[in-house]
Design a protein around this motif. Sequence first.
Motif, PDB file in Angstrom:
ATOM      1  N   TRP A  97       0.819  -1.211   0.000  1.00 14.62           N
ATOM      2  CA  TRP A  97       0.000   0.000   0.000  1.00 14.62           C
ATOM      3  C   TRP A  97       0.850   1.257   0.000  1.00 14.62           C
ATOM      4  CZ3 TRP A  97      -4.500  -0.384  -1.839  1.00 14.62           C
ATOM      5  CH2 TRP A  97      -5.178  -1.598  -1.740  1.00 14.62           C
ATOM      6  N   LYS A 110       1.729   1.633  -3.540  1.00 18.23           N
ATOM      7  CA  LYS A 110       0.540   2.038  -4.298  1.00 18.23           C
ATOM      8  C   LYS A 110       0.320   3.539  -4.253  1.00 18.23           C
ATOM      9  CE  LYS A 110      -2.361  -1.049  -6.063  1.00 18.23           C
ATOM     10  NZ  LYS A 110      -2.452  -1.020  -7.503  1.00 18.23           N
ATOM     11  N   MET A 131     -11.620  -4.896 -19.911  1.00 21.26           N
ATOM     12  CA  MET A 131     -11.863  -4.549 -18.514  1.00 21.26           C
ATOM     13  C   MET A 131     -13.219  -3.910 -18.344  1.00 21.26           C
ATOM     14  SD  MET A 131      -8.035  -3.208 -17.756  1.00 21.26           S
ATOM     15  CE  MET A 131      -8.345  -2.476 -16.196  1.00 21.26           C
ATOM     16  N   ASN A 132     -13.813  -4.121 -17.182  1.00 21.72           N
ATOM     17  CA  ASN A 132     -15.108  -3.522 -16.862  1.00 21.72           C
ATOM     18  C   ASN A 132     -16.151  -3.801 -17.921  1.00 21.72           C
ATOM     19  OD1 ASN A 132     -14.858  -2.306 -14.298  1.00 21.72           O
ATOM     20  ND2 ASN A 132     -13.440  -0.857 -15.223  1.00 21.72           N
ATOM     21  N   PHE A 169     -25.863  -4.342 -13.479  1.00 18.86           N
ATOM     22  CA  PHE A 169     -26.219  -5.114 -12.297  1.00 18.86           C
ATOM     23  C   PHE A 169     -27.582  -4.687 -11.784  1.00 18.86           C
ATOM     24  CE2 PHE A 169     -22.402  -7.386 -11.850  1.00 18.86           C
ATOM     25  CZ  PHE A 169     -21.363  -6.559 -12.231  1.00 18.86           C
ATOM     26  N   THR A 225     -19.677  -3.595  -9.159  1.00 20.41           N
ATOM     27  CA  THR A 225     -19.730  -5.017  -8.809  1.00 20.41           C
ATOM     28  C   THR A 225     -19.973  -5.149  -7.312  1.00 20.41           C
ATOM     29  OG1 THR A 225     -17.370  -5.151  -8.363  1.00 20.41           O
ATOM     30  CG2 THR A 225     -18.058  -5.495 -10.622  1.00 20.41           C
ATOM     31  N   PHE A 228     -18.234  -6.302  -4.761  1.00 21.47           N
ATOM     32  CA  PHE A 228     -17.206  -5.914  -3.802  1.00 21.47           C
ATOM     33  C   PHE A 228     -16.486  -4.657  -4.268  1.00 21.47           C
ATOM     34  CE2 PHE A 228     -17.020  -9.403  -0.789  1.00 21.47           C
ATOM     35  CZ  PHE A 228     -17.698 -10.392  -1.449  1.00 21.47           C
ATOM     36  N   TRP A 229     -17.223  -3.785  -4.979  1.00 23.10           N
ATOM     37  CA  TRP A 229     -16.607  -2.595  -5.566  1.00 23.10           C
ATOM     38  C   TRP A 229     -16.000  -1.707  -4.490  1.00 23.10           C
ATOM     39  CZ3 TRP A 229     -16.012  -1.488 -10.644  1.00 23.10           C
ATOM     40  CH2 TRP A 229     -15.658  -0.173 -10.986  1.00 23.10           C
ATOM     41  N   ASN A 230     -14.756  -1.305  -4.700  1.00 27.25           N
ATOM     42  CA  ASN A 230     -14.076  -0.430  -3.754  1.00 27.25           C
ATOM     43  C   ASN A 230     -13.551   0.754  -4.539  1.00 27.25           C
ATOM     44  OD1 ASN A 230     -12.448   0.804  -1.921  1.00 27.25           O
ATOM     45  ND2 ASN A 230     -11.207  -0.997  -1.441  1.00 27.25           N
ATOM     46  N   VAL A 233      -9.811   1.342  -5.229  1.00 27.68           N
ATOM     47  CA  VAL A 233      -8.989   0.537  -6.140  1.00 27.68           C
ATOM     48  C   VAL A 233      -9.697   0.199  -7.442  1.00 27.68           C
ATOM     49  CG1 VAL A 233      -7.472  -0.514  -4.449  1.00 27.68           C
ATOM     50  CG2 VAL A 233      -9.703  -1.503  -4.869  1.00 27.68           C
ATOM     51  N   ASN A 234     -10.992   0.426  -7.519  1.00 29.12           N
ATOM     52  CA  ASN A 234     -11.718   0.106  -8.748  1.00 29.12           C
ATOM     53  C   ASN A 234     -12.210   1.378  -9.406  1.00 29.12           C
ATOM     54  OD1 ASN A 234     -13.016  -2.408  -6.733  1.00 29.12           O
ATOM     55  ND2 ASN A 234     -11.656  -2.816  -8.441  1.00 29.12           N
TER      56      ASN A 234
END
Lengths: 126, 86, 269
Positions: A79, A82, A97-98, A104, A112, A114-116, A119-120
């Motif tokens: 991290w 990152k 991607m994506n 949804f 999605t 578990f979308w965060n 990081v997404n």
Amino acid sequence: MFAARALRSSTPVLRRAQQTRLQSTLQGAQDNAFNRERQAVKDHAAATSDLWRKLSIYVVIPSLLIAGVNAYRLWTEHWEHKSHEPPLEERVEYPYMNIRTKNFPWGDGDKTLFWNPKVNHHKQDE
Amino acid sequence: MSDDEERVTMPFKFVTGFDARFPNQNQTKHCWQNYVDYHKCILAKGEDFKPCRQFFIAYRSLCPASWTARWDDQRDAGNFPLRLDQ
Amino acid sequence: MSNLNRSIFQGHPFHLVSPSPWPLFTCISLLTLTTSAVSGMHGFESAGYWIPSALILVISSMFLWFRDVISEGTYIGNHTLAVQKGLNMGVALFIVSEALFFLAIFWAYFHSALSPTVELGAQWPPIGIEAINAFELPLLNTVLLLASGVTITYSHHSLIQGNRNGALYGAIFTLVLALVFTGFQGVEYSVSSFTLTDGAYGSCFYFGTGFHGLHVIIGTIFIGVGFWRMLAYHLTENHHLGLESSILYWHFVDVVWLFLFLSVYYWGS
């Protein structure tokens, strides 16, 4: 009720069975191959359970600690690294991607499960 | 039909010759490899480098035009799925 | 009832089950679940109510059916040795079917990963997908699962020996390790930079780890029930088939994780 009547030795077979059972509870388990094997398993279990107890304490706990410390170290390193990267929005979004052939059925339809957002990222240029 | 006299059946031949790396019916990777090799070649050696032309002829003959058009668009947009400079 | 009494009524050691509503109930609940899930995926708003109801129905049907099996085995005494052998075989065959299910999942993964398509740039992982470092959390998870295998084995042998405390503590530690594993997987999912929708890589990764996680949760509940039955004095030193089945299932889950770790996390990065 039916069973209680049956147990009251109304037939010779049952009377004999009851007597045998009473006899066996006074003398302990019969000595036959089946019971000998069972006793052997039980005795053997004392030795093996001690082995597994030793394994659990002296192998499992140290290896958990080592793996835990290692994971923690790599996690903080990751991290920290990152935070020096370019922001999410500037990353290249490749055509695989994506993928959204259908949105949804929850929320705004784009995230999605578990979308965060840290990081997404999904580029919405259309 | 009058067309028959003008048509001659010939055995299939690759324009750039048989490539043993791709011996089977599915030539997708063959097309892709030549496209990638051509663009890596001109990126590394410049557009006038003659030996790059081999790859160019190969991919132009093998690849469907829609594929090459899509890949050209991806290269322009910056999201071609391969690093061409490595 | 004892085998001697049983011989008055039947000339064989098997258990002919008395009529039960649970198979039909299970069928109806499963049908409700599948139709509600499908209708939800096709945009019917009512699925938002039906899917949770169907899930509750399925879980309660399993609860009620297994409760009856426990009563028949532990309280009524229908589970003679012959019945136990049959049940054991049944569980083993079920685990074989689960193994085949995971075989299909691994097949799908290797199909995509061994010869990546040109759309992915003919490489694995594709560019732009940041693979998870196998030696970070995944390695810790591997150690967690292997450790839980050790503790449940200790618990099992303690039970055979008649050591109640050892059996209970072993089971508790196994459950704790299992829950920690699930928690860490949840953490991984929430911090991963790629999602299920990120092409073949995302699909294969979440397909494999997702179904594995589901099986971990099922295995945890299975062992949890075994632990509760230990507490409630259901199990004896030589008759504890439910616990043995849960241990077998847990070892299977562990093996699947090892395959996942090696092929998806380590090789696939």
